[in-house]
Structure formats: C-alpha cells, structure tokens
Design an enzyme around this catalytic site. Structure first.
Site, PDB file in Angstrom:
ATOM      1  CE  LYS A  22      -6.950 -14.341  -7.099  1.00  0.00           C
ATOM      2  NZ  LYS A  22      -6.625 -12.817  -6.401  1.00  0.00           N
ATOM      3  CE  LYS A  29     -14.203  -6.303  -6.570  1.00  0.00           C
ATOM      4  NZ  LYS A  29     -13.805  -6.166  -5.439  1.00  0.00           N
ATOM      5  CE  LYS A  43      -4.310  -1.714  -0.079  1.00  0.00           C
ATOM      6  NZ  LYS A  43      -3.867  -3.048  -0.312  1.00  0.00           N
TER       7      LYS A  43
END
Ligand code: TRP
Length: 329
Positions: free
Chosen positions: A194, A197, A111
């Site tokens: 995979k 989203k 992050k």
C-alpha cells in the site's frame, strides 16, 4: 438524493494513493449526490496536538482538495472546527456511548499500544466525535476505507440507540460507500502492499516532475522473468497496478506483452510509468501552486463552506436538543 459525507484527518500531504483511492471518485460524486467534504482537525488533536503544524496541515489538504477538482460551488467543503455544533452533538451522543464498547474499538486498542504515554479521553471518544460528524448532516453514505468500517458501525449503533431511547425515527443508517468496485488501491513503490505516508513510499500530489522520476526509477524490481507467461511477483505486479491507473490501455498491454515474452526492460517500464504519473500529477501540482498563493480565495472558500455546513448542522442540533428535552424557555 443521498447525503454523502467524507472526512479526512489533517495530518499531512496527499499522495497518489489518496487520489486514485478517493479524491478522483469524490470529484465525480460531487455531481451525483449532496456531498459534504470536511477536514477533521479536532480528530488530529488526538495524536498530533501541535499548534505549529495544525493549521498548515489543514490548509494543505484544503488546497489539494480544490486542486484535484472539488468544487466549492457544487459540494460543501469545510473545516470540522468551524462547526461547534459537531462538538455539542458529540457531547450529547457521548451520554449514550458506553465505556466498554469504546475501549473495545480496534483503533483505540492500537493507540493504547502505540502511544502509551498519551492515552487521552479524545482517543477513547474518537468514534463518538466521528458519529457526530456524520449524524450532524444525517448522512446516509460515508466513503471509508477498511480501517474505518468499525467506526462507521459504531455510528450506526449510536444512531439506532438514540432512536430507540427517545422513541423516534430521527437518525438514518449511515452506510459505507465503496464506489461500485471502482476503487483503485495504489501499492507502494517499495514492493509493499500500500502507498501510505507512514510507509514512506509515496508520490505526493505536490511532487515536482524530477522528484517523481527519481522515486519511480528507484522502485523495487526483481531479476526479470525467466519463462514466458510466468506469474508476476508482487513487486512487479504493483508497478503494473499503478500503470493501469495512470497509463493508456495500449501502454499497459505493450508492457504486459513484453513481460509475457520475457523481453521486458524494467528501465523502459519505469521511464514510461514516471511520465504517465507526471501527466496525472503535474496539472494538480500546478493548481496547488496557484491556489496556495491566493489567500483571498482560500479564506472565501472556508468561510462560505462553513456557512453552508452550518445550515444543516444547526437544524440537526436544534432537533436533537428538542428530542432530548433541552428546550428554550
Ligand atoms: N477517522 C477518519 C480517518 O482517520 C476521519 C474522519 C473523521 C471521518 N470523521 C469522519 C471519516 C467522518 C468519515 C466520516 O480516516
């Protein structure tokens, strides 16, 4: 009986990968263990602090959970922010979580790279809050994907440390739960490993039949096998992996034979695959529509779920306060 707890961040709609990777197993598991399923809206705030979407995201996951077959009369289904006990336990646990170990967490470091303009304290203490989610019900099993294993390891470390500091055997070891190899990983339709989203290659549980057909027909393929029994390239193997999840064994072996004899026609394969995906998704999608229009039912589920969850949350929190020396006068 095991206490199983599963959490999901409320950042959008669920797809076929979520269904076969987790939801379908949850539906079975709810009858085999003491199950808690919750929606982690506090955690979403670390990356998506958007009041316009937060509620709708929580709502859509709740609806999709119910539509897929999670039963509020069997399992405890609730929203994280309905349990202020979690926030308090997180605060208490944070007193024994060290800056160094939090900074070294892979998800935090990622992050820091990805959102350098918003490295908030919530991101740093994300694993503490997650430990509180798990320990508030003293869960012994937590179904998590690879990316969450380090967080679960930290949960065990915080639990052990708590027990050691206060000289108690209070928190259990929360172990991962991997469904005895039954976990199916659904690949993307774009040849990537995979369905996800952020990869933008998903078939959503709410997709209409026509949308599903369109997405499947656009799936990436190659120019076809040139020799009998040749190994499958990943893009083709991916389609077979999805087929294995949604189609009958007969269908699967029919197309496997066609591949092996070099007679495969990808158009036929995709048509069949689309119809079989539709068979899995369309009943769920229709239930999504029904439940979406039933506000009274939804608010009843949320209210009763929170009440059930609060029973064990209150018990744990008052015992933890007592252990730590916070006592009533
Ligand atoms: N961090 C998890 C994820 O992003 C979501 C989560 C929050 C969770 N609290 C949890 C998962 C507790 C399991 C248990 O997927």
């Amino acid at each position: 009986m095991e206490t199983v707890l599963s959490g999901i961040r409320s950042t959008g709609q669920l797809h076929l990968g979520n269904y076969f990777g987790a939801l379908k197993n949850f539906v079975r598991m709810q009858h085999e263990a003491n199950c808690f399923f919750f929606i982690a809206d506090y955690h979403s705030l670390t990356t998506h602090p958007d009041p316009a979407n937060l509620h709708d995201n929580v709502r859509s996951i709740l609806i999709e959970y119910l539509a897929a077959g999670l039963d509020p009369d069997v399992a405890t289904i609730y929203i994280q922010s309905d349990l202020p006990q979690v926030a308090e336990l997180s605060l208490l646990l944070s007193m024994h979580a060290y800056l160094g170990e939090l900074e070294r967490t892979a998800s935090f470091k990622e992050k820091v790279r990805k959102q350098p303009g918003n490295i908030n304290a919530g991101l740093l203490t994300y694993p503490v809050l997650m430990a509180a989610d798990i320990l508030i019900h003293r869960a012994t099993r937590v179904p998590v994907g690879k990316d969450q294993e380090q967080h679960l390891e930290l949960t065990r470390r915080f639990a052990r440390r708590f027990n050691q500091i206060y000289g108690v055997e209070y928190f259990p070891e929360s172990l991962p739960y991997n469904f005895n190899q039954e976990l199916v990983k659904i690949p993307g339709l774009d040849g990537s490993g995979k369905m996800g989203k952020s990869e933008g290659n998903c078939i959503y549980l709410s997709d209409e039949d026509s949308v599903i057909r369109k997405k499947v027909m656009k799936a990436v393929t190659d120019s076809g096998p040139t020799e009998p029994n040749s190994p499958m390239p990943d893009v083709i193997a991916n389609l077979f992996t999805i087929m294995k999840a949604v189609s009958t064994p007969d269908t699967l072996s029919y197309f496997t034979d066609k591949w092996n004899s070099c007679e495969i026609r990808y158009g036929d394969l995709k048509k069949q695959l689309a119809e079989d995906i539709i068979k899995t998704i369309s009943p769920i999608r229709e239930r999504i529509k029904d439940i979406s229009s039933n506000e009274a039912y939804l608010s009843k589920v949320v209210k009763e779920g929170a009440e059930k969850a609060r029973v064990s949350a209150n018990k744990t929190l008052s015992e933890v306060r007592e252990i730590m020396g916070i006592k009533p006068f």
